[in-house]
Design a protein around this motif. Structure first.
Motif, PDB file in Angstrom:
ATOM      1  N   ILE A  11       0.859  -1.188   0.000  1.00 15.26           N
ATOM      2  CA  ILE A  11       0.000   0.000   0.000  1.00 15.26           C
ATOM      3  C   ILE A  11       0.892   1.234   0.000  1.00 15.26           C
ATOM      4  O   ILE A  11       1.798   1.362   0.833  1.00 15.26           O
ATOM      5  N   VAL A  12       0.652   2.122  -0.960  1.00 14.11           N
ATOM      6  CA  VAL A  12       1.305   3.432  -1.014  1.00 14.11           C
ATOM      7  C   VAL A  12       0.194   4.467  -0.953  1.00 14.11           C
ATOM      8  O   VAL A  12      -0.668   4.518  -1.834  1.00 14.11           O
ATOM      9  N   SER A  13       0.199   5.278   0.101  1.00 18.01           N
ATOM     10  CA  SER A  13      -0.939   6.167   0.349  1.00 18.01           C
ATOM     11  C   SER A  13      -0.504   7.497   0.937  1.00 18.01           C
ATOM     12  O   SER A  13       0.498   7.582   1.655  1.00 18.01           O
ATOM     13  N   SER A  14      -1.293   8.528   0.653  1.00 18.33           N
ATOM     14  CA  SER A  14      -1.092   9.828   1.290  1.00 18.33           C
ATOM     15  C   SER A  14      -1.555   9.808   2.742  1.00 18.33           C
ATOM     16  O   SER A  14      -1.181  10.682   3.524  1.00 18.33           O
ATOM     17  N   VAL A  69       4.897  -5.337 -12.090  1.00 18.58           N
ATOM     18  CA  VAL A  69       4.316  -4.577 -10.981  1.00 18.58           C
ATOM     19  C   VAL A  69       3.212  -3.664 -11.503  1.00 18.58           C
ATOM     20  O   VAL A  69       3.327  -3.080 -12.585  1.00 18.58           O
ATOM     21  N   ILE A  70       2.143  -3.524 -10.721  1.00 21.65           N
ATOM     22  CA  ILE A  70       1.067  -2.593 -11.052  1.00 21.65           C
ATOM     23  C   ILE A  70       0.703  -1.788  -9.811  1.00 21.65           C
ATOM     24  O   ILE A  70       0.721  -2.311  -8.690  1.00 21.65           O
ATOM     25  N   TYR A  71       0.411  -0.509 -10.028  1.00 24.25           N
ATOM     26  CA  TYR A  71      -0.085   0.362  -8.957  1.00 24.25           C
ATOM     27  C   TYR A  71      -1.529   0.709  -9.278  1.00 24.25           C
ATOM     28  O   TYR A  71      -1.824   1.263 -10.339  1.00 24.25           O
ATOM     29  N   ILE A  72      -2.439   0.395  -8.362  1.00 29.84           N
ATOM     30  CA  ILE A  72      -3.870   0.585  -8.576  1.00 29.84           C
ATOM     31  C   ILE A  72      -4.376   1.713  -7.686  1.00 29.84           C
ATOM     32  O   ILE A  72      -4.203   1.679  -6.464  1.00 29.84           O
ATOM     33  N   GLY A  73      -5.007   2.716  -8.299  1.00 33.12           N
ATOM     34  CA  GLY A  73      -5.507   3.851  -7.536  1.00 33.12           C
ATOM     35  C   GLY A  73      -6.740   4.469  -8.162  1.00 33.12           C
ATOM     36  O   GLY A  73      -7.224   4.016  -9.205  1.00 33.12           O
ATOM     37  N   ARG A 122      -3.266  11.339 -10.392  1.00 34.76           N
ATOM     38  CA  ARG A 122      -1.871  11.360  -9.935  1.00 34.76           C
ATOM     39  C   ARG A 122      -1.326   9.957  -9.682  1.00 34.76           C
ATOM     40  O   ARG A 122      -0.113   9.740  -9.727  1.00 34.76           O
ATOM     41  N   ASP A 123      -2.200   8.976  -9.430  1.00 34.40           N
ATOM     42  CA  ASP A 123      -1.743   7.594  -9.271  1.00 34.40           C
ATOM     43  C   ASP A 123      -1.255   7.032 -10.601  1.00 34.40           C
ATOM     44  O   ASP A 123      -0.227   6.344 -10.662  1.00 34.40           O
ATOM     45  N   ILE A 124      -1.984   7.328 -11.663  1.00 31.72           N
ATOM     46  CA  ILE A 124      -1.566   6.902 -13.001  1.00 31.72           C
ATOM     47  C   ILE A 124      -0.238   7.553 -13.359  1.00 31.72           C
ATOM     48  O   ILE A 124       0.691   6.899 -13.858  1.00 31.72           O
ATOM     49  N   GLU A 125      -0.133   8.845 -13.087  1.00 35.74           N
ATOM     50  CA  GLU A 125       1.086   9.584 -13.421  1.00 35.74           C
ATOM     51  C   GLU A 125       2.288   9.066 -12.634  1.00 35.74           C
ATOM     52  O   GLU A 125       3.393   8.942 -13.176  1.00 35.74           O
ATOM     53  N   ALA A 126       2.079   8.755 -11.352  1.00 34.39           N
ATOM     54  CA  ALA A 126       3.176   8.251 -10.520  1.00 34.39           C
ATOM     55  C   ALA A 126       3.659   6.894 -11.018  1.00 34.39           C
ATOM     56  O   ALA A 126       4.870   6.635 -11.091  1.00 34.39           O
ATOM     57  N   SER A 167       3.230  12.918   0.606  1.00 31.84           N
ATOM     58  CA  SER A 167       2.698  14.232   0.254  1.00 31.84           C
ATOM     59  C   SER A 167       2.078  14.173  -1.141  1.00 31.84           C
ATOM     60  O   SER A 167       2.226  13.186  -1.865  1.00 31.84           O
ATOM     61  N   ILE A 168       1.410  15.226  -1.527  1.00 32.46           N
ATOM     62  CA  ILE A 168       0.562  15.216  -2.717  1.00 32.46           C
ATOM     63  C   ILE A 168       1.281  14.734  -3.976  1.00 32.46           C
ATOM     64  O   ILE A 168       0.739  13.960  -4.757  1.00 32.46           O
ATOM     65  N   PHE A 169       2.520  15.186  -4.174  1.00 35.41           N
ATOM     66  CA  PHE A 169       3.195  14.873  -5.428  1.00 35.41           C
ATOM     67  C   PHE A 169       4.442  14.009  -5.238  1.00 35.41           C
ATOM     68  O   PHE A 169       5.367  14.072  -6.045  1.00 35.41           O
ATOM     69  N   SER A 170       4.480  13.187  -4.181  1.00 34.24           N
ATOM     70  CA  SER A 170       5.692  12.392  -3.946  1.00 34.24           C
ATOM     71  C   SER A 170       5.438  10.887  -3.970  1.00 34.24           C
ATOM     72  O   SER A 170       6.215  10.119  -3.423  1.00 34.24           O
ATOM     73  N   LYS A 171       4.366  10.468  -4.624  1.00 31.74           N
ATOM     74  CA  LYS A 171       4.083   9.034  -4.665  1.00 31.74           C
ATOM     75  C   LYS A 171       5.136   8.264  -5.455  1.00 31.74           C
ATOM     76  O   LYS A 171       5.411   7.103  -5.156  1.00 31.74           O
ATOM     77  N   SER A 172       5.730   8.898  -6.441  1.00 25.54           N
ATOM     78  CA  SER A 172       6.736   8.210  -7.260  1.00 25.54           C
ATOM     79  C   SER A 172       7.891   7.706  -6.411  1.00 25.54           C
ATOM     80  O   SER A 172       8.358   6.574  -6.582  1.00 25.54           O
ATOM     81  N   SER A 173       8.362   8.534  -5.488  1.00 28.17           N
ATOM     82  CA  SER A 173       9.502   8.129  -4.660  1.00 28.17           C
ATOM     83  C   SER A 173       9.130   6.961  -3.755  1.00 28.17           C
ATOM     84  O   SER A 173       9.950   6.064  -3.512  1.00 28.17           O
TER      85      SER A 173
END
Length: 209
Positions: free
Chosen positions: A104-107, A155-159, A163-167, A133-139
């Motif tokens: 899980i990657v979450s704000s 790997v897949i990230y589901i959101g 911004r989840d797609i962009e990250a 934070s709002i724009f740091s999901k990539s890290s």
């Protein structure tokens, strides 16, 4: 299996927290002195990405970060009111049974996430990267990739947000967009995610072959 590591966003993807958000946003607007959002605008704003939303509300990034921290604390006090979406417990259990690694990657805060997920499901999830934070999901996604050692192509990230797609795209992994969260399915589809899910059952059908 199509993916060996499935990373989930939390709010709007696993947890049905949007009703709580709409219930407290006026109080937050008063405290941080930004315009209240008329209910008539809720549908329109769900088509906006995070940057466009902040611009619409006239919020600088530093204030948005303060608001995010405040709202995480507010949610913690009312965490018992926030449920998982129907079928999420079954989905996570099935993926775990199939030896898919989960993250899980979450704000949201780790504490809030753990309380809503519950001990039984927490034991099935290997990686938590929360308090983003709002724009740091990539890290945070990169951290999970590094810890797992699983190739990005598996790997897949589901959101539920643009911004989840962009990250996901930024770190070179597949993206999955869900239709039941914050951003509308139309706005998500326009960003061309790898997968589109209209129901929780769709995730299981797509990921477990």
């Amino acid at each position: 299996m199509k993916y060996k590591l499935v990373i989930f966003d939390f709010d709007g993807t696993l947890a049905d927290s949007f009703p709580w958000l709409t219930g407290v946003v006026d109080r937050v607007a008063e405290k941080f002195q930004f315009p209240k959002i008329p209910k008539s605008e809720h549908g329109l704003l769900r088509n906006y990405d995070a940057k466009k939303l902040l611009k619409h509300l006239g919020l600088p990034l530093w204030k948005a970060l303060m608001i995010g921290n405040h709202m995480r604390k507010m949610m913690n006090e009312e965490i018992h009111t926030i449920p998982l979406f129907e079928g999420v417990d079954h989905l996570l259990t099935r993926l775990h049974e199939k030896k898919v690694e989960l993250a899980i990657v979450s704000s949201n805060s780790t504490e809030n996430v753990l309380q809503v997920i519950g001990q039984e499901l927490v034991a099935k999830i290997t990686y938590f990267e929360c308090g983003v934070s709002i724009f740091s999901k990539s890290s945070k996604l990169r951290k999970v990739l590094s810890k797992s050692g699983i190739p990005a192509k598996e790997v897949i990230y589901i959101g539920d947000e643009i911004r989840d797609i962009e990250a996901a795209r930024h770190v070179g992994i597949s993206s999955g967009a869900v239709a039941w969260g914050y951003n509308t399915i139309e706005s998500l589809s326009a960003r061309h995610p790898t997968e589109l899910f209209y129901t929780v059952k769709d995730i299981e059908a797509t990921l477990i072959d």
